[in-house]
Motif scaffolding. Structure first.
Motif, PDB file in Angstrom:
ATOM      1  N   PRO A  27      17.906  51.283  -0.921  1.00 40.74           N
ATOM      2  CA  PRO A  27      18.314  49.871  -0.752  1.00 40.74           C
ATOM      3  C   PRO A  27      17.330  48.900  -1.610  1.00 40.74           C
ATOM      4  O   PRO A  27      17.495  48.173  -2.288  1.00 40.74           O
ATOM      5  N   ILE A  28      15.965  49.585  -1.835  1.00 46.61           N
ATOM      6  CA  ILE A  28      14.900  48.815  -2.690  1.00 46.61           C
ATOM      7  C   ILE A  28      15.273  48.782  -4.018  1.00 46.61           C
ATOM      8  O   ILE A  28      15.182  47.932  -4.702  1.00 46.61           O
ATOM      9  N   LEU A  29      15.894  50.088  -4.371  1.00 47.60           N
ATOM     10  CA  LEU A  29      16.256  50.124  -5.910  1.00 47.60           C
ATOM     11  C   LEU A  29      17.478  48.964  -6.011  1.00 47.60           C
ATOM     12  O   LEU A  29      17.704  48.415  -7.128  1.00 47.60           O
ATOM     13  N   ALA A  30      18.473  49.201  -5.141  1.00 50.11           N
ATOM     14  CA  ALA A  30      19.531  48.067  -5.124  1.00 50.11           C
ATOM     15  C   ALA A  30      19.127  46.814  -5.325  1.00 50.11           C
ATOM     16  O   ALA A  30      19.393  45.934  -5.905  1.00 50.11           O
ATOM     17  N   ALA A  31      17.856  46.628  -4.470  1.00 53.73           N
ATOM     18  CA  ALA A  31      17.514  45.043  -4.600  1.00 53.73           C
ATOM     19  C   ALA A  31      16.816  44.578  -5.796  1.00 53.73           C
ATOM     20  O   ALA A  31      16.708  43.572  -5.914  1.00 53.73           O
ATOM     21  N   THR A  32      16.569  45.480  -6.635  1.00 50.54           N
ATOM     22  CA  THR A  32      16.014  45.199  -7.951  1.00 50.54           C
ATOM     23  C   THR A  32      16.920  44.235  -8.719  1.00 50.54           C
ATOM     24  O   THR A  32      16.567  43.666  -9.592  1.00 50.54           O
ATOM     25  N   LEU A  33      18.200  44.443  -8.351  1.00 52.85           N
ATOM     26  CA  LEU A  33      19.198  43.685  -8.899  1.00 52.85           C
ATOM     27  C   LEU A  33      19.213  42.166  -8.619  1.00 52.85           C
ATOM     28  O   LEU A  33      19.788  41.371  -9.398  1.00 52.85           O
ATOM     29  N   LEU A  34      18.355  41.958  -7.500  1.00 52.70           N
ATOM     30  CA  LEU A  34      18.267  40.423  -7.334  1.00 52.70           C
ATOM     31  C   LEU A  34      17.167  39.740  -8.330  1.00 52.70           C
ATOM     32  O   LEU A  34      16.997  38.611  -7.897  1.00 52.70           O
ATOM     33  N   ALA A  35      16.295  40.406  -8.760  1.00 52.17           N
ATOM     34  CA  ALA A  35      14.991  39.896  -9.229  1.00 52.17           C
ATOM     35  C   ALA A  35      15.163  39.613 -10.616  1.00 52.17           C
ATOM     36  O   ALA A  35      15.773  40.264 -11.492  1.00 52.17           O
ATOM     37  N   THR A  36      14.551  38.288 -10.918  1.00 51.97           N
ATOM     38  CA  THR A  36      14.865  37.887 -12.402  1.00 51.97           C
ATOM     39  C   THR A  36      13.724  38.360 -13.356  1.00 51.97           C
ATOM     40  O   THR A  36      13.748  38.222 -14.442  1.00 51.97           O
ATOM     41  N   SER A  37      12.593  39.070 -12.744  1.00 48.30           N
ATOM     42  CA  SER A  37      11.578  39.740 -13.561  1.00 48.30           C
ATOM     43  C   SER A  37      11.528  40.952 -13.021  1.00 48.30           C
ATOM     44  O   SER A  37      11.984  41.390 -12.024  1.00 48.30           O
ATOM     45  N   PRO A  38      10.852  42.025 -13.820  1.00 49.57           N
ATOM     46  CA  PRO A  38      10.931  43.462 -13.284  1.00 49.57           C
ATOM     47  C   PRO A  38      10.172  43.673 -12.155  1.00 49.57           C
ATOM     48  O   PRO A  38       9.190  42.898 -11.643  1.00 49.57           O
ATOM     49  N   VAL A  39      10.403  44.726 -11.511  1.00 46.24           N
ATOM     50  CA  VAL A  39      10.080  45.084 -10.147  1.00 46.24           C
ATOM     51  C   VAL A  39       9.555  46.648 -10.363  1.00 46.24           C
ATOM     52  O   VAL A  39      10.233  47.164 -11.144  1.00 46.24           O
ATOM     53  N   THR A  40       8.213  46.951  -9.751  1.00 43.69           N
ATOM     54  CA  THR A  40       7.922  48.289  -9.882  1.00 43.69           C
ATOM     55  C   THR A  40       7.638  48.758  -8.474  1.00 43.69           C
ATOM     56  O   THR A  40       7.425  48.181  -7.455  1.00 43.69           O
ATOM     57  N   VAL A  41       8.298  49.974  -8.335  1.00 40.74           N
ATOM     58  CA  VAL A  41       8.660  50.616  -7.073  1.00 40.74           C
ATOM     59  C   VAL A  41       7.705  51.906  -7.228  1.00 40.74           C
ATOM     60  O   VAL A  41       7.799  52.850  -7.961  1.00 40.74           O
ATOM     61  N   CYS A  42       6.654  52.061  -6.156  1.00 40.18           N
ATOM     62  CA  CYS A  42       5.704  53.114  -6.068  1.00 40.18           C
ATOM     63  C   CYS A  42       6.180  54.141  -4.784  1.00 40.18           C
ATOM     64  O   CYS A  42       7.074  53.556  -3.944  1.00 40.18           O
ATOM     65  N   ASN A  43       5.781  55.212  -4.941  1.00 41.96           N
ATOM     66  CA  ASN A  43       5.908  56.228  -3.815  1.00 41.96           C
ATOM     67  C   ASN A  43       7.244  56.711  -3.890  1.00 41.96           C
ATOM     68  O   ASN A  43       7.866  56.998  -2.740  1.00 41.96           O
ATOM     69  N   MET A  44       7.840  56.621  -4.906  1.00 35.96           N
ATOM     70  CA  MET A  44       9.363  57.060  -5.210  1.00 35.96           C
ATOM     71  C   MET A  44       9.631  58.679  -4.916  1.00 35.96           C
ATOM     72  O   MET A  44       9.080  59.226  -5.748  1.00 35.96           O
ATOM     73  N   PRO A  45      10.315  59.022  -4.098  1.00 32.88           N
ATOM     74  CA  PRO A  45      10.652  60.168  -3.931  1.00 32.88           C
ATOM     75  C   PRO A  45      11.388  60.848  -5.099  1.00 32.88           C
ATOM     76  O   PRO A  45      12.159  60.154  -5.562  1.00 32.88           O
ATOM     77  N   HIS A  46      11.245  62.060  -5.477  1.00 32.76           N
ATOM     78  CA  HIS A  46      12.048  63.102  -6.433  1.00 32.76           C
ATOM     79  C   HIS A  46      13.137  63.566  -5.948  1.00 32.76           C
ATOM     80  O   HIS A  46      13.252  64.825  -5.592  1.00 32.76           O
ATOM     81  N   LEU A  47      14.334  62.943  -5.850  1.00 29.24           N
ATOM     82  CA  LEU A  47      15.487  63.401  -5.364  1.00 29.24           C
ATOM     83  C   LEU A  47      16.804  63.079  -5.945  1.00 29.24           C
ATOM     84  O   LEU A  47      16.711  62.145  -6.658  1.00 29.24           O
ATOM     85  N   HIS A  48      17.848  63.739  -5.803  1.00 26.58           N
ATOM     86  CA  HIS A  48      19.163  63.692  -6.489  1.00 26.58           C
ATOM     87  C   HIS A  48      19.673  62.249  -6.144  1.00 26.58           C
ATOM     88  O   HIS A  48      20.018  61.534  -7.143  1.00 26.58           O
ATOM     89  N   ASP A  49      19.519  61.806  -4.958  1.00 25.12           N
ATOM     90  CA  ASP A  49      20.316  60.602  -4.470  1.00 25.12           C
ATOM     91  C   ASP A  49      19.423  59.398  -5.071  1.00 25.12           C
ATOM     92  O   ASP A  49      20.053  58.360  -5.649  1.00 25.12           O
ATOM     93  N   ILE A  50      18.140  59.710  -5.642  1.00 25.30           N
ATOM     94  CA  ILE A  50      17.400  58.621  -6.475  1.00 25.30           C
ATOM     95  C   ILE A  50      17.779  58.612  -7.936  1.00 25.30           C
ATOM     96  O   ILE A  50      18.063  57.657  -8.500  1.00 25.30           O
ATOM     97  N   THR A  51      17.901  59.808  -8.400  1.00 28.52           N
ATOM     98  CA  THR A  51      18.566  59.861  -9.694  1.00 28.52           C
ATOM     99  C   THR A  51      19.950  59.286  -9.872  1.00 28.52           C
ATOM    100  O   THR A  51      20.126  58.700 -10.856  1.00 28.52           O
ATOM    101  N   THR A  52      20.729  59.363  -8.821  1.00 29.51           N
ATOM    102  CA  THR A  52      22.128  59.080  -8.694  1.00 29.51           C
ATOM    103  C   THR A  52      21.890  57.562  -8.714  1.00 29.51           C
ATOM    104  O   THR A  52      22.699  56.695  -9.617  1.00 29.51           O
ATOM    105  N   THR A  53      21.076  57.036  -8.229  1.00 29.61           N
ATOM    106  CA  THR A  53      20.810  55.454  -7.982  1.00 29.61           C
ATOM    107  C   THR A  53      20.603  54.934  -9.340  1.00 29.61           C
ATOM    108  O   THR A  53      20.985  53.763  -9.776  1.00 29.61           O
ATOM    109  N   MET A  54      19.489  55.616  -9.969  1.00 29.45           N
ATOM    110  CA  MET A  54      19.082  55.341 -11.241  1.00 29.45           C
ATOM    111  C   MET A  54      20.061  55.248 -12.311  1.00 29.45           C
ATOM    112  O   MET A  54      20.114  54.472 -13.133  1.00 29.45           O
TER     113      MET A  54
END
Ligand code: UD1
Length: 419
Positions: A27-54
């Protein structure tokens, strides 16, 4: 397709680090759609679902970069499409999480309806009803949800069922709505709270996260932020159960014990000795065989459905009989058939499994069916006599970061065999 081969019998010992929580990262990756300036997300797990969302966000035109610390930077100012295609949504239902943000910020979204799912029908009707109440125009056409809206408006919503992604989708939509939205009977999962905290750091006005009533006052715009994702409580719980089943002693670091009370209490009941600090948990079994436990799954702070399959595996080799009732999802006992092939004694009656532990499970060729079911098969393999082969492990890769490395670090004999 890759498979895992596990030679059973090793007692898990040692320390590992827990990764960031998949169900907060999505959901936090999806929430980046809401921001008018860049978002940095830390402690991102390396997972297929994350790759799919990206990949999903990338196809919409967002710019995503990963830095040397594996932090993900997302810039949504380059968006050109408002579309989530079936080929991605069908591999990951959580893609539905882009619907709320797209509608709230851009007033349009075409998102494929998720299809059937191995763990029950899992509809998204509550997501759609909530958005419709906020003034969105929604129709289903050719398998796609076609949604448009002028500015969404704040409303008072009562959720018929506690839904995690439903609460998240509507909370994200409400951050940019006109007026105040109240979501009653909201999900209280720690991942909902993490999303709320991330949105607040983007400028959202949200009260009540972690309770069953959320109050969101819409703002005109959200800005970028840097946010660190909370640790994965389900990954944590899975390794604790693995340690308990093998009679091992392990320490898990970079986790948060306070998020796992129901799970820790069941592990204690099973005979584990547990100590913890703010960010670590140590489990000691000292070679003992666990005792079977009974439990029923329910929304947080109840026992998590995402830990049900792992405890089914534990009961299958424990002393005594445990009764497990699955009350969140229908049809979430797919792992039972596979465990039975290893000699487990399990009787399923409706949404209840009655499990009588056997002294020794036996290896068998196994097929992973969904994410947590697959994890339970790996756990069973760790204690089975002989070598267990688990096929279709892409399910595991969706939610467990380098599971074979982490388990090997704890002394398990496990290897991945490429197809
Ligand atoms: C999320 C988690 C998943 C976890 C589940 C329950 C993510 C990405 N996934 O899934 O790992 O197993 O919560 O803790 O966070 N329902 C409806 N209509 C709806 C929405 C849900 O009937 O519109 C039903 C579902 O079929 C299910 C129950 O509500 O029986 C709970 O589902 P929900 O909390 O929505 O699960 P997810 O958010 O999909």
């Amino acid at each position: 397709m890759d498979k895992l081969i596990i030679q059973g019998g090793a007692r898990l010992q040692g320390e590992i680090r827990i990764s960031g929580a998949k169900n907060a990262a999505l959901p936090i990756l999806a929430a980046t759609l809401l921001a008018t300036s860049p978002v940095t997300v830390c402690n991102m797990p390396h997972l297929h679902d994350i790759t799919t969302t990206m990949e999903l966000l990338g196809r919409m035109g967002l710019e995503l970069t990963v830095d040397e610390k594996m932090n993900v930077h997302v810039d949504s100012s380059t968006i050109r499409e408002f579309f989530a295609p079936y080929e991605l949504v069908r591999t990951m239902r959580a893609s539905i999480l882009v619907l709320g943000p797209l509608l709230a910020r851009f007033g349009r979204a075409d998102v494929s309806l998720p299809g059937g799912c191995a763990i029950g029908s899992r509809p998204v009707n509550l997501h759609l009803q909530g958005l419709a109440a906020m003034g969105a125009d929604l129709s289903v056409d050719g398998g796609y949800i076609r949604a448009t809206a002028k500015r969404l408006k704040g409303v008072d919503l009562w959720m018929d069922l506690v839904t995690v992604t439903g609460t998240e989708n509507l909370m994200m939509a409400a951050t940019l709505a006109d007026g105040v939205t109240v979501i009653r009977n909201a999900a209280r999962e720690p991942e909902v709270v993490d999303l709320a905290n991330c949105l607040i750091s983007m400028g959202a006005r949200i009260e009540g996260a972690g309770t069953d009533t959320l109050r969101i006052e819409g703002v005109d715009e959200l800005h970028g932020t840097t946010y660190e994702i909370l640790p994965d409580r389900i990954e944590t719980g899975t390794y604790l159960v693995a340690a308990a089943m093998t009679g091992g002693n392990v320490k898990l670091k970079n986790t948060r014990p306070a998020l796992l009370e129901a799970v820790l209490s069941k592990l204690t009941e099973a005979g584990a000795q547990i100590t913890s600090g703010d960010s670590w948990i140590e489990l000691k079994m000292d070679g003992r065989r666990p005792r079977a436990v009974s439990l029923h799954t329910s929304p947080y702070p109840g026992f998590p459905t995402d830990m049900q399959a792992q405890f089914t595996a534990l009961n299958a080799m424990a002393e005594g009989t445990g009764v497990i009732t699955e009350s969140v999802f229908e049809n979430r006992f797919m792992h039972v058939l596979e465990l039975q092939r290893m000699g487990a004694q399990i009787k399923v009656e409706g949404n209840t499994a009655i499990i009588t532990g056997v002294p020794q499970l036996k290896s068998a060729p196994l097929m992973a069916t969904d994410l947590r079911a697959s994890a339970s098969l790996v756990l069973a393999g760790l204690v089975a006599e002989g070598a267990t082969e688990v096929e279709r492990i892409y399910h595991i890769d969706r939610g467990y970061e380098t599971i074979e490395e982490k388990l090997s670090n704890l002394g398990a004999q496990i290897r991945r065999v490429p197809a």
